[in-house]
Design a protein around this motif. Structure first.
Motif, short mmCIF file in Angstrom:
data_model
loop_
_atom_site.label_atom_id
_atom_site.label_comp_id
_atom_site.label_asym_id
_atom_site.label_seq_id
_atom_site.Cartn_x
_atom_site.Cartn_y
_atom_site.Cartn_z
N LYS A 67 0.82 -1.22 0.00
CA LYS A 67 0.00 0.00 0.00
C LYS A 67 0.85 1.27 0.00
CE LYS A 67 -3.74 -0.14 2.67
NZ LYS A 67 -4.65 -0.49 3.79
N GLN A 68 2.03 1.19 0.57
CA GLN A 68 2.93 2.34 0.57
C GLN A 68 3.38 2.66 -0.85
OE1 GLN A 68 3.38 3.88 3.50
NE2 GLN A 68 4.49 5.57 2.53
N ALA A 69 3.67 1.61 -1.62
CA ALA A 69 4.06 1.80 -3.02
C ALA A 69 2.91 2.40 -3.82
CB ALA A 69 4.50 0.47 -3.63
N LEU A 70 1.71 1.99 -3.49
CA LEU A 70 0.54 2.54 -4.17
C LEU A 70 0.43 4.04 -3.94
CD1 LEU A 70 -2.15 1.70 -5.68
CD2 LEU A 70 -3.21 1.68 -3.43
N ALA A 71 0.72 4.47 -2.73
CA ALA A 71 0.60 5.88 -2.39
C ALA A 71 1.75 6.72 -2.92
CB ALA A 71 0.51 6.03 -0.87
N ASN A 72 2.91 6.08 -3.13
CA ASN A 72 4.12 6.84 -3.49
C ASN A 72 4.52 6.74 -4.95
OD1 ASN A 72 4.34 7.60 -0.81
ND2 ASN A 72 5.73 5.92 -0.28
N ASN A 73 3.62 6.27 -5.81
CA ASN A 73 3.95 6.11 -7.22
C ASN A 73 2.88 6.78 -8.08
OD1 ASN A 73 4.83 5.31 -9.74
ND2 ASN A 73 5.12 3.17 -9.19
N PRO A 74 2.85 8.12 -8.10
CA PRO A 74 1.79 8.82 -8.83
C PRO A 74 1.83 8.62 -10.34
CG PRO A 74 3.47 10.36 -8.06
CD PRO A 74 3.78 9.05 -7.42
#
Length: 306
Positions: A66-73
């Motif tokens: 989920k962190q990658a989801l939030a940090n990869n615009p």
């Protein structure tokens, strides 16, 4: 991938032990060599094991932290990421992958003539000739190509270059390898034909001796997102994985390229435990999501064969 295989096996064992009536047959197709040449899938397909498939579940990793989801615009626009995160009750966001690129691997060899480095005129420099080809190849890949409506443009990468024998000799041999993620709009066969045209033109020059060898040429997979199987997998996935479960396409390939080769209308769902740490140091699988996928797989099998 091992966790996906194990989850499928456990799901099938549990269905068997629970004596659940099924209106059809479930096949477990366990393969080898998926990362390079897909020889396992090739063998099973050649032996007819995929001939009667009406739907295919491929248990490759299909999630991201989920962190990658939030940090990869770039990959997940902020608005999309926020909606997915708000609906997600787990550690990972998973996707139903319904399409992926094909995979073309090829080698181009330049053959020259070895000579002592103090007398280069007596030799033919294979590295120079390979670089001349590489420049033309780069121009070809940099130009505009037909764009697929789902998979977009091809994705080419030159992955290996080798040449020469020793520091004081004119190199008599040089080669490069390349992997191209292909699409239905620009297939591996068309790329090969285009590059062979470039090679034929270059080979008209004095002493130029270039040759292209195809190592692997797997077609893309592109399921109909409206197919009943895909729609059912998406609905069940959202329920069993406790999150919104959007469809997605990816560049990486799977064994489905072979297993669906003779049935282009076969609905393929690439869904499985695992995340964006694939091939990395400390690659891992989230335990909660792994266990959820066993129930997910069972529910899909039951729904499809009810």
């Amino acid at each position: 991938m091992k966790s996906g295989l194990a989850a499928l096996v456990i799901a099938m064992i549990e269905l068997h032990d629970e004596h659940v009536p099924l209106n059809g047959q479930i096949k477990l197709l366990a393969t080898v060599d998926e990362e390079k040449n897909e020889t396992g899938a090739q063998t099973l397909t050649a032996q007819g094991y995929a001939d009667d498939l009406t739907a295919l579940l491929v248990a490759e990793p299909s999630g991201v932290d989920k962190q990658a989801l939030a940090n990869n615009p770039d990959k997940f626009p902020t608005e999309m990421a926020q909606k997915l995160l708000a609906a997600n009750q787990t550690n990972e966001q998973h996707f139903l992958i319904f399409a992926h690129n094909g995979s073309l691997d090829f080698k181009v060899t330049a053959t020259g003539k070895t000579a002592h480095s103090s007398m280069p005129a007596l030799g033919i420099n294979a590295i120079d000739h390979l670089l001349a080809y590489h420049n033309r190849q780069k121009q070809y890949f940099d130009q505009k190509h037909p764009i697929d409506d789902v998979l977009g443009d091809i994705v080419p990468v030159t992955t290996l270059i080798n040449g020469g024998e020793q520091i004081n000799s004119v190199p008599g041999h040089a080669e490069l390898t390349c992997r191209v993620r292909t699409t239905p709009a620009l297939t591996g066969d068309q790329v090969i034909a285009d590059l062979n045209t470039i090679i034929a033109e270059l080979n008209q020059q004095a002493d130029m001796n270039l040759e292209l060898t195809v190592i692997n040429n797997q077609p893309p997979v592109k399921s109909n997102p409206q197919a009943p199987f895909i729609q059912a997998v998406q609905k069940i996935g959202a329920q069993k994985l406790s999150q919104a479960y959007p469809l997605m396409h990816v560049a990486g390939g799977t064994d489905a390229a072979h297993l669906a080769k003779h049935n282009p209308d076969l609905p393929v769902a690439v869904v499985g435990p695992g995340n964006d740490t694939s091939h990395m140091i400390d690659e891992y699988v989230d335990e909660e999501m792994y266990l959820k996928h066993i129930d997910f797989f069972k529910a899909v099998m039951l729904d499809y064969l009810k």
